[in-house]
Design a protein around this motif. Structure first.
Motif, PDB file in Angstrom:
ATOM      1  N   SER A 114       0.804  -1.232   0.000  1.00 33.10           N
ATOM      2  CA  SER A 114       0.000   0.000   0.000  1.00 33.10           C
ATOM      3  C   SER A 114       0.835   1.280   0.000  1.00 33.10           C
ATOM      4  CB  SER A 114      -0.936   0.012   1.217  1.00 33.10           C
ATOM      5  OG  SER A 114      -0.193  -0.077   2.417  1.00 33.10           O
ATOM      6  N   ALA A 115       2.128   1.180   0.292  1.00 31.41           N
ATOM      7  CA  ALA A 115       2.975   2.385   0.330  1.00 31.41           C
ATOM      8  C   ALA A 115       4.381   2.063  -0.177  1.00 31.41           C
ATOM      9  CB  ALA A 115       3.023   2.942   1.754  1.00 31.41           C
ATOM     10  N   ILE A 130       3.873   7.396   6.177  1.00 31.39           N
ATOM     11  CA  ILE A 130       2.951   6.293   5.878  1.00 31.39           C
ATOM     12  C   ILE A 130       1.573   6.604   6.451  1.00 31.39           C
ATOM     13  CG2 ILE A 130       2.420   3.870   6.348  1.00 31.39           C
ATOM     14  CD1 ILE A 130       5.425   3.315   6.295  1.00 31.39           C
ATOM     15  N   LEU A 133       7.185   4.795  -0.523  1.00 30.41           N
ATOM     16  CA  LEU A 133       7.718   5.326   0.734  1.00 30.41           C
ATOM     17  C   LEU A 133       8.742   4.392   1.364  1.00 30.41           C
ATOM     18  CD1 LEU A 133       4.432   6.725   2.334  1.00 30.41           C
ATOM     19  CD2 LEU A 133       6.221   8.004   1.156  1.00 30.41           C
ATOM     20  N   HIS A 189      -0.143   9.082   4.238  1.00 31.63           N
ATOM     21  CA  HIS A 189      -0.518   8.430   2.980  1.00 31.63           C
ATOM     22  C   HIS A 189      -1.765   7.558   3.140  1.00 31.63           C
ATOM     23  CE1 HIS A 189      -0.026   6.338  -0.858  1.00 31.63           C
ATOM     24  NE2 HIS A 189      -0.101   5.186  -0.206  1.00 31.63           N
TER      25      HIS A 189
END
Length: 231
Positions: A136-137, A169, A140, A172
């Motif tokens: 999902s990130a 995170i 980053l 985000h």
């Protein structure tokens, strides 16, 4: 004369409307800032308190990991569905316990998978972050993970850097969750939608953790073979 009197009145009404809009936006911004700040705090507490596992290394870890992931996904989805709340700013703030509960289930899943592959000792804070948020990130996390051949090596970072990373995170993920919280306005659809997403999300965590710790286990097995052949 009448026109001259009406113009100032219209200007006053416009100013009043503008003031009302400003006052309305201020609480919204404040609530969003609180939401993001709380998100970062919950994340930091989660990552710095890695759970232990009751599981031990398995002869056939892949099948065990699939069952663990399925069980955790169902449990997390049930929690998310049960705790679904009304939409709006209040909904966003009250969704934090929901998200924290799901993350704890997912963190325990990562620990159990690490233990199943016999790699619980290698479950660092950075590895936990990678397993929980790789799907999902990804952008980053590019500074803490390096791909070497078929496996990923997670680098250690300072506590200050870790806190900053988790704040990013948090921002985000909280931004993405705003649209999901809107679903909560529709009780049945909102509850089902949150549960379905959490089920998918937990499965992705399981897949990432399985790939990561399986690669570590395979690398160790290869090294052992090389050592034996050299004797």
């Amino acid at each position: 004369m009448d026109n001259e009197e009406k113009e100032p009145q219209m200007e006053t009404e416009q100013e009043t409307t503008s003031e009302k809009e400003t006052k309305t936006e201020a609480p919204k911004k404040s609530a969003m800032d609180k939401f993001k700040a709380r998100f970062g705090s919950v994340l930091f507490d989660l990552i710095t308190d890695i759970p232990d596992s009751l599981y031990r290394v398995q002869e056939e870890p892949d099948e065990k990991v699939k069952r663990l992931t399925q069980q955790a996904a169902l449990r997390a989805a049930a929690v998310s569905t049960t705790l679904s709340v009304p939409a709006g700013l209040t909904g966003m703030l009250t969704s934090i316990p929901d998200i924290a509960a799901v993350w704890r289930i997912q963190a325990q899943l990562v620990a159990d998978i690490a233990a199943t592959y016999g790699k619980i000792a290698m479950l660092s804070r950075e590895a936990m972050v990678w397993c929980l948020f790789r799907h999902s990130a990804t952008q980053l996390l590019k500074d803490i993970a390096i791909r070497t051949g078929s496996r990923v090596v997670v680098q250690k970072i300072s506590m200050v850097t870790l806190r900053k990373l988790l704040q990013k995170i948090g921002v985000h993920i909280s931004s993405k969750l705003v649209s999901r919280v809107a679903l909560r306005a529709i009780p049945a659809i909102g509850a089902f939608g949150n549960g379905a997403y959490t089920y998918y999300d937990t499965n992705e965590v399981g897949k990432t953790a399985a790939a990561y710790f399986r690669a570590l286990s395979d690398a160790e097995a290869t090294d052992a073979v090389i050592v034996d052949e050299g004797k």
